[in-house]
Design an enzyme around this catalytic site. Structure first.
Site, PDB file in Angstrom:
ATOM      1  N   GLU A  27     -11.753  58.817  -7.492  1.00  0.00           N
ATOM      2  CA  GLU A  27     -12.790  58.627  -8.334  1.00  0.00           C
ATOM      3  C   GLU A  27     -12.901  59.799  -9.334  1.00  0.00           C
ATOM      4  O   GLU A  27     -12.010  60.661  -9.240  1.00  0.00           O
ATOM      5  CB  GLU A  27     -14.229  58.587  -7.681  1.00  0.00           C
ATOM      6  N   LYS A  88     -22.387  60.113 -16.062  1.00  0.00           N
ATOM      7  CA  LYS A  88     -22.060  59.780 -14.638  1.00  0.00           C
ATOM      8  C   LYS A  88     -22.594  58.456 -14.380  1.00  0.00           C
ATOM      9  O   LYS A  88     -23.622  58.188 -14.492  1.00  0.00           O
ATOM     10  CB  LYS A  88     -22.806  60.859 -13.734  1.00  0.00           C
ATOM     11  N   VAL A 108     -18.584  56.979  -6.673  1.00  0.00           N
ATOM     12  CA  VAL A 108     -17.959  55.796  -5.538  1.00  0.00           C
ATOM     13  C   VAL A 108     -18.247  54.602  -5.723  1.00  0.00           C
ATOM     14  O   VAL A 108     -17.616  53.554  -5.570  1.00  0.00           O
ATOM     15  CB  VAL A 108     -18.361  56.347  -4.215  1.00  0.00           C
ATOM     16  N   ASP A 138     -34.547  57.459  -1.866  1.00  0.00           N
ATOM     17  CA  ASP A 138     -33.608  57.746  -2.798  1.00  0.00           C
ATOM     18  C   ASP A 138     -32.342  57.307  -2.408  1.00  0.00           C
ATOM     19  O   ASP A 138     -31.478  57.925  -1.431  1.00  0.00           O
ATOM     20  CB  ASP A 138     -33.457  59.125  -3.343  1.00  0.00           C
ATOM     21  N   SER A 140     -28.202  56.147  -2.642  1.00  0.00           N
ATOM     22  CA  SER A 140     -27.139  56.186  -3.501  1.00  0.00           C
ATOM     23  C   SER A 140     -26.601  54.552  -3.446  1.00  0.00           C
ATOM     24  O   SER A 140     -26.509  53.774  -2.665  1.00  0.00           O
ATOM     25  CB  SER A 140     -26.057  56.856  -3.017  1.00  0.00           C
ATOM     26  N   ALA A 141     -26.120  54.022  -5.039  1.00  0.00           N
ATOM     27  CA  ALA A 141     -25.837  52.881  -5.159  1.00  0.00           C
ATOM     28  C   ALA A 141     -24.331  52.614  -4.393  1.00  0.00           C
ATOM     29  O   ALA A 141     -23.842  51.658  -4.190  1.00  0.00           O
ATOM     30  CB  ALA A 141     -25.567  52.519  -6.626  1.00  0.00           C
ATOM     31  N   ASP A 142     -23.891  54.035  -4.084  1.00  0.00           N
ATOM     32  CA  ASP A 142     -22.474  53.963  -3.281  1.00  0.00           C
ATOM     33  C   ASP A 142     -22.713  52.984  -1.944  1.00  0.00           C
ATOM     34  O   ASP A 142     -21.668  52.241  -1.732  1.00  0.00           O
ATOM     35  CB  ASP A 142     -22.305  55.245  -2.776  1.00  0.00           C
ATOM     36  N   LYS A 159     -22.155  62.940   2.179  1.00  0.00           N
ATOM     37  CA  LYS A 159     -22.444  64.430   1.836  1.00  0.00           C
ATOM     38  C   LYS A 159     -23.623  65.241   2.796  1.00  0.00           C
ATOM     39  O   LYS A 159     -24.619  64.592   2.723  1.00  0.00           O
ATOM     40  CB  LYS A 159     -22.964  64.643   0.218  1.00  0.00           C
TER      41      LYS A 159
HETATM   42  N1  PSU Z   1     -17.999  63.580  -3.072  1.00  0.00           N
HETATM   43  C1  PSU Z   1     -17.895  65.001  -3.612  1.00  0.00           C
HETATM   44  N2  PSU Z   1     -18.339  65.325  -4.735  1.00  0.00           N
HETATM   45  C2  PSU Z   1     -19.115  64.358  -5.500  1.00  0.00           C
HETATM   46  C3  PSU Z   1     -19.235  63.217  -5.375  1.00  0.00           C
HETATM   47  C4  PSU Z   1     -18.686  62.871  -3.717  1.00  0.00           C
HETATM   48  O1  PSU Z   1     -17.044  65.899  -2.795  1.00  0.00           O
HETATM   49  O2  PSU Z   1     -19.510  64.735  -6.797  1.00  0.00           O
HETATM   50  C5  PSU Z   1     -19.885  62.096  -6.053  1.00  0.00           C
HETATM   51  C6  PSU Z   1     -19.449  60.830  -5.793  1.00  0.00           C
HETATM   52  O3  PSU Z   1     -18.836  60.093  -7.048  1.00  0.00           O
HETATM   53  C7  PSU Z   1     -20.503  59.708  -5.215  1.00  0.00           C
HETATM   54  C8  PSU Z   1     -21.704  60.593  -5.890  1.00  0.00           C
HETATM   55  O4  PSU Z   1     -20.537  58.442  -5.513  1.00  0.00           O
HETATM   56  O5  PSU Z   1     -21.112  62.018  -5.978  1.00  0.00           O
HETATM   57  C9  PSU Z   1     -23.093  60.182  -5.523  1.00  0.00           C
HETATM   58  O6  PSU Z   1     -24.152  60.349  -6.181  1.00  0.00           O
HETATM   59  P1  PSU Z   1     -25.612  59.838  -6.214  1.00  0.00           P
HETATM   60  O7  PSU Z   1     -25.973  60.502  -4.927  1.00  0.00           O
HETATM   61  O8  PSU Z   1     -26.408  60.223  -7.355  1.00  0.00           O
HETATM   62  O9  PSU Z   1     -25.450  58.432  -5.931  1.00  0.00           O
HETATM   63 MN    MN Z   2     -30.147  58.663  -6.424  1.00  0.00          MN
END
Ligand code: PSU
Ligand code: MN
Length: 304
Positions: A27, A88, A108, A138, A140-142, A159
């Site tokens: 990614e 992003k 992701v 909240d 994530s779309a992941d 994370k």
């Molecule tokens: N893992 C890491 N660093 C990151 C991410 C993942 O070690 O920056 C990123 C990935 O791209 C993941 C995103 O999809 O953070 C999730 O963001 P959000 O919580 O806004 O969906």
């Molecule tokens: Mn979010």
């Protein structure tokens, strides 16, 4: 119907896929928004190198001028790592990026979407997104993308800034199997243990490949999550981790940070608070995951 002409495969990736050789998707949000300069560019290059050393072809994914790029050249990596105007891109942003010819780093969710349309089977990342802590839901779309993409995703769990038990439950509800790679517990990103169980333990790339093949034989469309703990020597001390996390969550609430800014804010803040320990762990686990992903991709390509 997806128009395959929207995909822009590098020659190297196109050739590897045509010859059914091992390919590992990577990614780009971690490069553009997850890691600070200059470690982001160094890590992006290093991850590709590690995949190559493991006998697979790296396919870093991003959107460049509205084109879905699978396999980037060094100039494109530099642009992602150094320019501040790189978006992003979560999946909801992909049509916007296409229509407006944006440059964007793929999370992701978006990487999964593009990689599966390029017929790549293995994807390595650091930590997936998930259910955030706090009262506002909240998510994530992941997560929904993992639930509908039959990919093998190598990560170190979700994370740590997230609500890990809630994220674990979400995966279970939506049929995403979680395999622990040489471990019985879901790793917690910067640390090796979360107290949450995995669904199955896999002790070799071959065992992971068997799980992915079983999923495919069943026609199940969800991802197989392969959770690999951060290498021991880079694991962040529990107390240091907890303190820097608590302070970072407080700061985010105080400064009303939300939406797409939240994850990058928390990761950067934790790195500062921990004297760089979380950053070193993040890079170490990204490198290790790329190495494991290459082995799994080779196993899958050899199995045909
Ligand atoms: N893992 C890491 N660093 C990151 C991410 C993942 O070690 O920056 C990123 C990935 O791209 C993941 C995103 O999809 O953070 C999730 O963001 P959000 O919580 O806004 O969906
Ligand atoms: Mn979010």
């Amino acid at each position: 119907m997806f128009d395959p002409h929207l995909l822009n495969l590098s020659l190297e990736v196109e050739t590897a896929l045509r010859e059914r050789r091992a390919v590992v998707a990577l990614e780009s949000t971690v490069i553009a928004h997850g890691l600070p300069r200059p470690q982001n560019l160094e890590t992006a290059r290093r991850l590709e190198e590690i995949v190559r050393e493991g006998g697979a072809t790296p396919a870093t994914i991003a959107v460049i001028k509205g084109r879905l790029c699978v396999g980037l050249n060094d100039g494109q990596l530099v642009r992602l790592a150094e320019d501040k105007d790189v978006h992003k891109l979560s999946l909801r942003d992909l049509p916007i990026a296409l229509a407006r010819k944006w440059d964007g780093a793929t999370t992701v969710s978006t990487t999964l979407w593009i990689a599966s349309r390029a017929r790549i089977q293995v994807f390595a990342t650091g930590g997936i997104g998930g259910v955030h802590r706090g009262s506002l839901p909240d998510v994530s779309a992941d997560l929904p993308e993992l639930a509908r993409t039959p990919m093998t995703v190598v990560c170190s769990g979700a994370k740590i800034v997230l609500d890990l038990p809630a994220t674990r439950e979400w995966l279970e509800t939506h049929g995403v199997a979680v395999a622990g790679y040489e471990c019985d517990e879901l790793p917690a990103f910067y640390t090796r243990r979360s107290g949450l169980a995995v669904d199955v333990r896999a002790d070799s790339p071959a065992e992971v490949a068997q799980l992915a093949q079983a999923r495919d034989a069943l026609g199940i469309e969800s991802a197989l999550l392969v959770a690999v703990p951060v290498p021991r020597e880079f694991e962040v001390d529990e107390d240091l981790m907890r303190a820097s996390l608590a302070e970072s969550l407080d700061a985010a609430a105080r400064e009303h940070v939300g939406g797409r800014e939240l994850t990058p804010f928390l990761l950067a803040r934790m790195s500062t608070r921990s004297g760089g320990a979380t950053l070193r762990a993040n890079i170490a686990l990204l490198e290790n995951n790329a190495r494991v992903a290459a082995l799994i991709a080779r196993e899958l390509s050899e199995a045909g």
